[in-house]
Scaffold this active site. Structure first.
Site, PDB file in Angstrom:
ATOM      1  N   GLU A   1      -5.241  -1.123  -8.374  1.00 36.09           N
ATOM      2  CA  GLU A   1      -4.279  -0.168  -8.921  1.00 36.09           C
ATOM      3  C   GLU A   1      -3.113  -0.984  -9.474  1.00 36.09           C
ATOM      4  O   GLU A   1      -2.461  -1.713  -8.710  1.00 36.09           O
ATOM      5  CB  GLU A   1      -3.783   0.793  -7.834  1.00 36.09           C
ATOM      6  CG  GLU A   1      -4.852   1.754  -7.330  1.00 36.09           C
ATOM      7  CD  GLU A   1      -4.377   2.669  -6.194  1.00 36.09           C
ATOM      8  OE1 GLU A   1      -4.932   3.752  -6.040  1.00 36.09           O
ATOM      9  OE2 GLU A   1      -3.440   2.282  -5.450  1.00 36.09           O
TER      10      GLU A   1
ATOM     11  N   HIS B   1      -2.298  -3.560  -6.576  1.00 38.55           N
ATOM     12  CA  HIS B   1      -2.805  -3.103  -5.275  1.00 38.55           C
ATOM     13  C   HIS B   1      -4.315  -3.315  -5.184  1.00 38.55           C
ATOM     14  O   HIS B   1      -5.098  -2.584  -5.788  1.00 38.55           O
ATOM     15  CB  HIS B   1      -2.449  -1.623  -5.086  1.00 38.55           C
ATOM     16  CG  HIS B   1      -2.778  -1.099  -3.729  1.00 38.55           C
ATOM     17  ND1 HIS B   1      -3.175   0.197  -3.492  1.00 38.55           N
ATOM     18  CD2 HIS B   1      -2.784  -1.703  -2.505  1.00 38.55           C
ATOM     19  CE1 HIS B   1      -3.403   0.360  -2.207  1.00 38.55           C
ATOM     20  NE2 HIS B   1      -3.175  -0.769  -1.586  1.00 38.55           N
TER      21      HIS B   1
ATOM     22  N   SER C   1       0.833  -1.206   0.000  1.00 43.73           N
ATOM     23  CA  SER C   1       0.000   0.000   0.000  1.00 43.73           C
ATOM     24  C   SER C   1       0.863   1.250   0.000  1.00 43.73           C
ATOM     25  O   SER C   1       0.407   2.311  -0.400  1.00 43.73           O
ATOM     26  CB  SER C   1      -0.848   0.078   1.261  1.00 43.73           C
ATOM     27  OG  SER C   1      -1.606  -1.054   1.437  1.00 43.73           O
TER      28      SER C   1
ATOM     29  N   ASN D   1      -4.824   6.379  -1.917  1.00 48.79           N
ATOM     30  CA  ASN D   1      -4.325   6.831  -0.617  1.00 48.79           C
ATOM     31  C   ASN D   1      -3.751   8.240  -0.666  1.00 48.79           C
ATOM     32  O   ASN D   1      -3.470   8.835   0.359  1.00 48.79           O
ATOM     33  CB  ASN D   1      -3.294   5.849  -0.062  1.00 48.79           C
ATOM     34  CG  ASN D   1      -3.996   4.663   0.580  1.00 48.79           C
ATOM     35  OD1 ASN D   1      -5.148   4.761   1.006  1.00 48.79           O
ATOM     36  ND2 ASN D   1      -3.321   3.522   0.623  1.00 48.79           N
TER      37      ASN D   1
HETATM   38  P1  NAD Z   1      -1.699  -9.689   7.305  1.00 54.21           P
HETATM   39  O1  NAD Z   1      -0.900  -9.417   8.513  1.00 54.21           O
HETATM   40  O2  NAD Z   1      -3.146 -10.002   7.446  1.00 54.21           O
HETATM   41  O3  NAD Z   1      -1.028 -10.917   6.509  1.00 54.21           O
HETATM   42  C1  NAD Z   1       0.336 -10.975   6.201  1.00 54.21           C
HETATM   43  C2  NAD Z   1       0.719 -12.448   6.092  1.00 54.21           C
HETATM   44  O4  NAD Z   1       2.033 -12.533   5.540  1.00 54.21           O
HETATM   45  C3  NAD Z   1       0.748 -13.160   7.443  1.00 54.21           C
HETATM   46  O5  NAD Z   1      -0.036 -14.323   7.357  1.00 54.21           O
HETATM   47  C4  NAD Z   1       2.230 -13.502   7.636  1.00 54.21           C
HETATM   48  O6  NAD Z   1       2.438 -14.732   8.297  1.00 54.21           O
HETATM   49  C5  NAD Z   1       2.720 -13.562   6.207  1.00 54.21           C
HETATM   50  N1  NAD Z   1       4.145 -13.329   6.030  1.00 54.21           N
HETATM   51  C6  NAD Z   1       4.934 -12.414   6.653  1.00 54.21           C
HETATM   52  N2  NAD Z   1       6.170 -12.475   6.163  1.00 54.21           N
HETATM   53  C7  NAD Z   1       6.188 -13.451   5.210  1.00 54.21           C
HETATM   54  C8  NAD Z   1       7.176 -13.966   4.332  1.00 54.21           C
HETATM   55  N3  NAD Z   1       8.422 -13.503   4.337  1.00 54.21           N
HETATM   56  N4  NAD Z   1       6.827 -14.941   3.465  1.00 54.21           N
HETATM   57  C9  NAD Z   1       5.565 -15.429   3.448  1.00 54.21           C
HETATM   58  N5  NAD Z   1       4.589 -14.983   4.266  1.00 54.21           N
HETATM   59  C10 NAD Z   1       4.898 -13.996   5.131  1.00 54.21           C
HETATM   60  O7  NAD Z   1      -1.466  -8.445   6.342  1.00 54.21           O
HETATM   61  P2  NAD Z   1      -2.437  -7.868   5.226  1.00 54.21           P
HETATM   62  O8  NAD Z   1      -3.360  -6.873   5.846  1.00 54.21           O
HETATM   63  O9  NAD Z   1      -2.996  -8.976   4.421  1.00 54.21           O
HETATM   64  O10 NAD Z   1      -1.405  -7.009   4.344  1.00 54.21           O
HETATM   65  C11 NAD Z   1      -0.517  -7.639   3.452  1.00 54.21           C
HETATM   66  C12 NAD Z   1      -0.001  -6.619   2.455  1.00 54.21           C
HETATM   67  O11 NAD Z   1      -1.090  -6.030   1.757  1.00 54.21           O
HETATM   68  C13 NAD Z   1       0.789  -5.458   3.067  1.00 54.21           C
HETATM   69  O12 NAD Z   1       1.811  -5.102   2.187  1.00 54.21           O
HETATM   70  C14 NAD Z   1      -0.269  -4.363   3.169  1.00 54.21           C
HETATM   71  O13 NAD Z   1       0.298  -3.084   3.161  1.00 54.21           O
HETATM   72  C15 NAD Z   1      -1.055  -4.612   1.910  1.00 54.21           C
HETATM   73  N6  NAD Z   1      -2.456  -4.141   1.921  1.00 54.21           N
HETATM   74  C16 NAD Z   1      -3.235  -4.273   3.021  1.00 54.21           C
HETATM   75  C17 NAD Z   1      -4.554  -3.838   2.980  1.00 54.21           C
HETATM   76  C18 NAD Z   1      -5.452  -3.983   4.176  1.00 54.21           C
HETATM   77  O14 NAD Z   1      -6.468  -3.276   4.251  1.00 54.21           O
HETATM   78  N7  NAD Z   1      -5.173  -4.888   5.099  1.00 54.21           N
HETATM   79  C19 NAD Z   1      -5.069  -3.272   1.807  1.00 54.21           C
HETATM   80  C20 NAD Z   1      -4.253  -3.190   0.667  1.00 54.21           C
HETATM   81  C21 NAD Z   1      -2.946  -3.614   0.742  1.00 54.21           C
END
Ligand code: NAD
Length: 479
Positions: free
Chosen positions: A156, A144, A123, A194
């Site tokens: 995106e 994204h 993000s 954003n």
């Molecule tokens: P989350 O914490 O729910 O999930 C992340 C997962 O990644 C976890 O299960 C963790 O165990 C795993 N992980 C961590 N390091 C790892 C690695 N090296 N290899 C494999 N797995 C690994 O996080 P999320 O909210 O799903 O966010 C994930 C990404 O998406 C981030 O970059 C975030 O910025 C982006 N994002 C989040 C949102 C949101 O609203 N949550 C929206 C758009 C983008």
């Protein structure tokens, strides 16, 4: 450029909130999906969460059990990253940490074929920066998604400096084939949504800090007049002030502290207090059991006031009984009255003035009480709730929409995306009722520029400087 064929294996790394959602979207489109997470059991849990979500759709009759089984049959959990060797596209959704993402892509680049596309769901991290150590940065881009990924339409497609055009085009076509609304964006802080959404929160916070109206009143005006699905205060409470403040701060810092993105001390204080919103039980509003919601400032219904025969709300200013009634052009009513040589009532922007269930207005001092009562009663008879606002530049909805449009033009000028891309991003990423550019065109670009110039002049704050692109479109290149 065509979409990846559905026989292309899609790898998803990170099976948390976003990864599981993305895996579901790719599998629903027919791709075989390989889901991997570094945390033991997380990928299995992620897959189970997808199954539970889909079971609810079956209960509601929105999906058949057979389709769910087929979809779930396409999602395989991997125990080791090396099992992603056959993936033609890998989407990463791991923790938001540059080094973790870079290490992961360095490994993925070795595991997958040379022509595989690697994509990040980041993000906030520069796509260019994640890609720079890669051997094939041209095969890398941002994809994204918005939360929840299976529901939110926007993707995106973010190009870093090295991203090849055909890679961005393939991801764009693929996201489209997955039922999403893709938009191209260049790797700049906040990408489109954003960044362009910052004024939605920032202007509300400033209006509150300037004591123009309460959070409940601002939310009511933004939703009921502006047609936004949620008010900024309810939305910030839902997102969490820690998250919203940190996104604002990171965009502000990333743009070298451009005042347009300046965070709010009010919000910082909420974070300091631990009043993070819904998740902590309190934010701008109180979410504890039994706590009521404060109501919006609304004038009492006038039973015996006379009414105007002609509507005081019209595309052009209307003069009735020696008083001018007009949409705000940014100037406070007292200034407008002075310029027009006539007592003035100004009302706020409405998405659809016929249908809006509320109207906000302000009046110059000389407007007789009798006329104000008549104005209010006319609107109440038309089923509108009426809010009287302090005499303040830009009022609430107009100020917010003008600032959203300004940011949209600035982003277009900087080549972040085109007008249509930005409008689609705001409609499908954050459910705006209209794209900020189309909205500004509907209001009139000159009008929007005028509002911004008033705000700039009134406050002296560079955050209100009009985008040079807007100025150029209006043919007014000097203030
Ligand atoms: P989350 O914490 O729910 O999930 C992340 C997962 O990644 C976890 O299960 C963790 O165990 C795993 N992980 C961590 N390091 C790892 C690695 N090296 N290899 C494999 N797995 C690994 O996080 P999320 O909210 O799903 O966010 C994930 C990404 O998406 C981030 O970059 C975030 O910025 C982006 N994002 C989040 C949102 C949101 O609203 N949550 C929206 C758009 C983008």
């Amino acid at each position: 450029m065509s979409a990846l064929s559905i026989s292309t294996v899609v790898g998803v790394v990170g099976a948390g909130t976003m990864g599981a959602g993305i895996a579901q979207v790719a599998a629903a489109a027919g791709h075989p999906v390989l889901l991997f997470d570094a945390w033991e059991g997380a990928a299995v849990n992620g897959r189970e969460r997808i199954g539970k979500g889909l079971a609810k759709l079956v209960e509601r009759g929105k999906m058949s059990q057979a389709d769910v089984e087929q979809l779930m049959g396409r999602i395989l959990v991997c125990d080791d990253l090396s099992e992603l060797a056959d993936a033609g596209l890998v989407v990463e959704a791991v923790v938001e940490d540059l080094q973790v993402k870079r290490d992961l892509f360095a490994r993925l680049e070795k595991i997958t074929e040379d022509d595989a596309i690697l994509a990040t769901n980041t993000s906030s991290i520069s796509v260019t920066l994640i890609a720079s150590p890669l051997a094939r940065p041209e095969r890398f881009a941002g994809m994204h998604f918005f939360n929840p990924a299976p529901v939110m339409k926007l993707v995106e497609v973010v190009s870093g400096l090295a991203t090849a055009d055909d890679v961005a085009q393939t991801l764009y076509a693929t996201a489209g084939a997955w039922g999403k609304v893709p938009v191209h964006a260049s790797s700049t802080p906040g990408f489109i949504v954003n960044r362009v959404a910052r004024p939605f929160y920032a202007e509300a916070l400033r209006l509150f800090e300037e004591r123009v109206a309460t959070p409940a009143t601002i939310d009511a005006l933004i939703t009921q007049c502006g047609g936004f699905r949620m008010g900024p205060f309810a939305l910030m409470d839902m997102i969490g002030h820690d998250v919203n403040y940190s996104v604002t701060k990171s965009v502000f810092d990333a743009y070298y502290q451009d005042p347009r993105f300046r965070p709010s001390i009010t919000q910082l204080e909420l974070v300091n207090a631990g009043w993070l919103g819904r998740k902590s039980g309190r934010g701008f509003f109180d979410y504890s059991e039994g706590a009521g919601r404060p109501s919006a400032a609304t004038l009492a219904v006038l039973e015996n006031a006379g009414c105007f025969e002609q509507s005081p709300i019209s595309a052009a200013p209307v003069k009735l009984d020696g008083v001018l009634f007009s949409l705000t052009d940014g100037r406070p009513a007292r200034e407008r009255a002075e310029a027009e040589g006539m007592p003035t009532v100004l009302y706020d922007l409405m998405l659809d003035s016929g249908k809006a269930p509320r109207i906000g207005f302000t009046a110059s001092d000389e407007v007789p009480d009798k006329i104000i009562d008549c104005f209010v009663a006319t609107l109440q008879n038309n089923g509108k709730a009426v809010t009287r606002l302090k005499d303040w530049p830009g009022l609430v909805v107009m100020r917010t929409v003008a600032m959203l449009a300004n940011e949209a033009f600035e982003a277009v000028m900087h080549g972040v995306s085109d007008e249509a891309g930005i409008d689609a991003a705001m409609k499908f990423g954050v459910n705006y009722p209209l794209g900020p550019v189309e909205w500004a065109r509907q209001i009139g670009l000159d009008h929007v520029l005028g509002v911004l110039d008033v705000l700039y002049k009134a406050t002296g704050d560079a955050r209100y400087r009009a985008s040079y692109m807007l100025r150029t479109l209006c043919g007014v290149t000097q203030r």
